[in-house]
Enzyme design. Sequence first.
Site, mmCIF file in Angstrom:
data_model
loop_
_atom_site.group_PDB
_atom_site.id
_atom_site.type_symbol
_atom_site.label_atom_id
_atom_site.label_comp_id
_atom_site.label_asym_id
_atom_site.label_seq_id
_atom_site.Cartn_x
_atom_site.Cartn_y
_atom_site.Cartn_z
ATOM 1 N N ARG A 39 35.246 58.452 -12.535
ATOM 2 C CA ARG A 39 34.530 57.235 -12.950
ATOM 3 C C ARG A 39 34.471 57.142 -14.476
ATOM 4 O O ARG A 39 34.262 58.120 -15.180
ATOM 5 C CB ARG A 39 33.107 57.242 -12.395
ATOM 6 C CG ARG A 39 32.308 56.047 -12.917
ATOM 7 C CD ARG A 39 31.030 55.790 -12.166
ATOM 8 N NE ARG A 39 30.108 56.899 -12.188
ATOM 9 C CZ ARG A 39 28.950 56.904 -11.528
ATOM 10 N NH1 ARG A 39 28.632 55.870 -10.783
ATOM 11 N NH2 ARG A 39 28.161 57.942 -11.590
ATOM 12 N N ARG A 83 30.015 59.504 -17.880
ATOM 13 C CA ARG A 83 28.571 59.783 -17.862
ATOM 14 C C ARG A 83 28.325 61.293 -17.858
ATOM 15 O O ARG A 83 29.031 62.033 -17.182
ATOM 16 C CB ARG A 83 27.946 59.170 -16.594
ATOM 17 C CG ARG A 83 27.319 57.834 -16.845
ATOM 18 C CD ARG A 83 26.950 57.113 -15.584
ATOM 19 N NE ARG A 83 26.109 57.866 -14.658
ATOM 20 C CZ ARG A 83 25.624 57.351 -13.526
ATOM 21 N NH1 ARG A 83 25.898 56.100 -13.204
ATOM 22 N NH2 ARG A 83 24.887 58.055 -12.722
ATOM 23 N N ARG A 132 23.229 66.744 -7.899
ATOM 24 C CA ARG A 132 22.786 65.411 -7.467
ATOM 25 C C ARG A 132 22.953 65.264 -5.955
ATOM 26 O O ARG A 132 22.123 64.659 -5.286
ATOM 27 C CB ARG A 132 23.601 64.330 -8.189
ATOM 28 C CG ARG A 132 23.189 64.159 -9.647
ATOM 29 C CD ARG A 132 24.247 63.424 -10.444
ATOM 30 N NE ARG A 132 24.371 62.030 -10.088
ATOM 31 C CZ ARG A 132 25.412 61.275 -10.437
ATOM 32 N NH1 ARG A 132 26.403 61.785 -11.158
ATOM 33 N NH2 ARG A 132 25.459 60.011 -10.094
ATOM 34 N N ARG A 192 14.245 56.524 -3.838
ATOM 35 C CA ARG A 192 15.004 57.775 -3.727
ATOM 36 C C ARG A 192 14.183 58.839 -2.992
ATOM 37 O O ARG A 192 14.707 59.911 -2.697
ATOM 38 C CB ARG A 192 15.287 58.348 -5.117
ATOM 39 C CG ARG A 192 16.346 57.673 -5.929
ATOM 40 C CD ARG A 192 17.718 58.105 -5.465
ATOM 41 N NE ARG A 192 18.615 58.538 -6.513
ATOM 42 C CZ ARG A 192 19.207 57.768 -7.393
ATOM 43 N NH1 ARG A 192 18.951 56.487 -7.432
ATOM 44 N NH2 ARG A 192 20.052 58.267 -8.260
ATOM 45 N N LYS A 242 27.211 52.231 -4.405
ATOM 46 C CA LYS A 242 26.036 51.331 -4.426
ATOM 47 C C LYS A 242 26.142 50.345 -5.590
ATOM 48 O O LYS A 242 25.951 49.144 -5.412
ATOM 49 C CB LYS A 242 24.728 52.141 -4.577
ATOM 50 C CG LYS A 242 24.493 53.167 -3.474
ATOM 51 C CD LYS A 242 23.174 53.895 -3.652
ATOM 52 C CE LYS A 242 23.067 54.697 -4.939
ATOM 53 N NZ LYS A 242 23.977 55.862 -5.018
HETATM 54 P P1 AP5 Z 1 29.541 53.547 -7.961
HETATM 55 O O1 AP5 Z 1 29.516 52.177 -7.441
HETATM 56 O O2 AP5 Z 1 29.306 53.783 -9.401
HETATM 57 O O3 AP5 Z 1 28.578 54.472 -7.095
HETATM 58 P P2 AP5 Z 1 27.009 54.582 -7.046
HETATM 59 O O4 AP5 Z 1 26.654 54.815 -5.620
HETATM 60 O O5 AP5 Z 1 26.351 53.410 -7.729
HETATM 61 O O6 AP5 Z 1 26.846 55.912 -7.873
HETATM 62 P P3 AP5 Z 1 25.900 56.340 -9.057
HETATM 63 O O7 AP5 Z 1 26.421 57.675 -9.526
HETATM 64 O O8 AP5 Z 1 25.763 55.277 -10.091
HETATM 65 O O9 AP5 Z 1 24.580 56.501 -8.282
HETATM 66 P P4 AP5 Z 1 23.503 57.496 -8.482
HETATM 67 O O10 AP5 Z 1 22.703 57.076 -7.325
HETATM 68 O O11 AP5 Z 1 23.732 58.931 -8.559
HETATM 69 O O12 AP5 Z 1 23.039 57.214 -9.998
HETATM 70 P P5 AP5 Z 1 21.928 56.276 -10.637
HETATM 71 O O13 AP5 Z 1 22.557 55.570 -11.759
HETATM 72 O O14 AP5 Z 1 21.200 55.471 -9.583
HETATM 73 O O15 AP5 Z 1 30.938 54.198 -7.554
HETATM 74 C C1 AP5 Z 1 31.305 55.498 -7.991
HETATM 75 C C2 AP5 Z 1 32.776 55.554 -8.335
HETATM 76 O O16 AP5 Z 1 33.550 55.444 -7.153
HETATM 77 C C3 AP5 Z 1 33.230 54.420 -9.246
HETATM 78 O O17 AP5 Z 1 34.159 54.928 -10.153
HETATM 79 C C4 AP5 Z 1 33.847 53.403 -8.306
HETATM 80 O O18 AP5 Z 1 34.864 52.619 -8.921
HETATM 81 C C5 AP5 Z 1 34.409 54.292 -7.205
HETATM 82 N N1 AP5 Z 1 34.305 53.664 -5.910
HETATM 83 C C6 AP5 Z 1 33.232 52.970 -5.432
HETATM 84 N N2 AP5 Z 1 33.477 52.554 -4.186
HETATM 85 C C7 AP5 Z 1 34.709 53.023 -3.858
HETATM 86 C C8 AP5 Z 1 35.518 52.944 -2.687
HETATM 87 N N3 AP5 Z 1 35.114 52.272 -1.604
HETATM 88 N N4 AP5 Z 1 36.728 53.551 -2.693
HETATM 89 C C9 AP5 Z 1 37.153 54.217 -3.782
HETATM 90 N N5 AP5 Z 1 36.458 54.325 -4.939
HETATM 91 C C10 AP5 Z 1 35.242 53.738 -4.967
HETATM 92 O O19 AP5 Z 1 20.866 57.356 -11.165
HETATM 93 C C11 AP5 Z 1 21.180 58.251 -12.223
HETATM 94 C C12 AP5 Z 1 20.012 59.206 -12.404
HETATM 95 O O20 AP5 Z 1 18.815 58.463 -12.732
HETATM 96 C C13 AP5 Z 1 19.613 60.008 -11.144
HETATM 97 O O21 AP5 Z 1 20.393 61.175 -10.981
HETATM 98 C C14 AP5 Z 1 18.132 60.305 -11.471
HETATM 99 O O22 AP5 Z 1 17.997 61.344 -12.389
HETATM 100 C C15 AP5 Z 1 17.659 59.018 -12.106
HETATM 101 N N6 AP5 Z 1 17.115 58.044 -11.138
HETATM 102 C C16 AP5 Z 1 17.611 56.803 -10.875
HETATM 103 N N7 AP5 Z 1 16.873 56.191 -9.951
HETATM 104 C C17 AP5 Z 1 15.890 57.065 -9.607
HETATM 105 C C18 AP5 Z 1 14.826 57.018 -8.668
HETATM 106 N N8 AP5 Z 1 14.605 55.920 -7.896
HETATM 107 N N9 AP5 Z 1 14.015 58.095 -8.563
HETATM 108 C C19 AP5 Z 1 14.192 59.178 -9.331
HETATM 109 N N10 AP5 Z 1 15.198 59.297 -10.239
HETATM 110 C C20 AP5 Z 1 16.036 58.248 -10.365
#
Ligand code: AP5
Length: 210
Positions: free
Chosen positions: A123, A156, A167, A88, A13
């Site tokens: 990552r 992270r 997660r 979420r 994402k």
């Molecule tokens: P990346 O693009 O970083 O993936 P992502 O989907 O953005 O993953 P995140 O871990 O950042 O999402 P998340 O939803 O868990 O965390 P968030 O920060 O929102 O890609 C991942 C890796 O794969 C990278 O290394 C990339 O290079 C590689 N990659 C990507 N695409 C690829 C492909 N096609 N092929 C190969 N490799 C690839 O949230 C963190 C925390 O915050 C949550 O756990 C929660 O506690 C809190 N939080 C955030 N938002 C909310 C909410 N709305 N409600 C409640 N809690 C929340």
Amino acid sequence: MKLILLGPPGAGKGTQAEVLTEKLSVPQISTGDILRAAVKAGTPVGLQAKAFMDAGDLVPDSVIIGVVKERLTADDCKKGYIFDGMPRTIAQAQALDEQNVVIDAVLSIEVPDDIIIKRLGGRRTCPECGMIYHVETKKPAKEGFCDGCNAALIIRKDDETETIKNRLETYHKETEPLIDYYRKQGKLKEVGGEFNIASQTAEVFKVLGL
Ligand code: AP5
């Protein structure tokens, strides 16, 4: 254009949101990034969020809904935005509907759990600008350092294997029901997430008609 990027942790994402932000000239609203910045700055929101984030649990809806409501008042949101990691839960989606936030499309990126575990383990993140790298698929020019700001890259805390599993469980229970929620609204666009990054971007552009 107002878009939601939906998918499990590590689906890509953040990676796709960066590309779409440039293509559409609208800001990326990543609740994860906003919360990490709040934790770093030690604000009241950060103090509330830290333990939930470190454990891989969701931060309470009331906190998220407040943070997003405030973010949407900024000038740069007038032309649209890309939600990355928000909503979420059904309650968060309903809060957007109640605030009359009219979303154009919801992009659901689905990736099997075993691939997610491998991706997140590799990552690396820049603690200064938030740029994302991967030890195999997206290496920085100088190993261990950000291309943009030259800061030392970090792993992270919530990218540790046990936390990733939590997660994923939370995603399947709390967030996956949003796929049906938006399908019923006729807004859902689905892409597989098993391609490499460039092919995934091509798929994303295709389903969004860009
Ligand atoms: P990346 O693009 O970083 O993936 P992502 O989907 O953005 O993953 P995140 O871990 O950042 O999402 P998340 O939803 O868990 O965390 P968030 O920060 O929102 O890609 C991942 C890796 O794969 C990278 O290394 C990339 O290079 C590689 N990659 C990507 N695409 C690829 C492909 N096609 N092929 C190969 N490799 C690839 O949230 C963190 C925390 O915050 C949550 O756990 C929660 O506690 C809190 N939080 C955030 N938002 C909310 C909410 N709305 N409600 C409640 N809690 C929340």
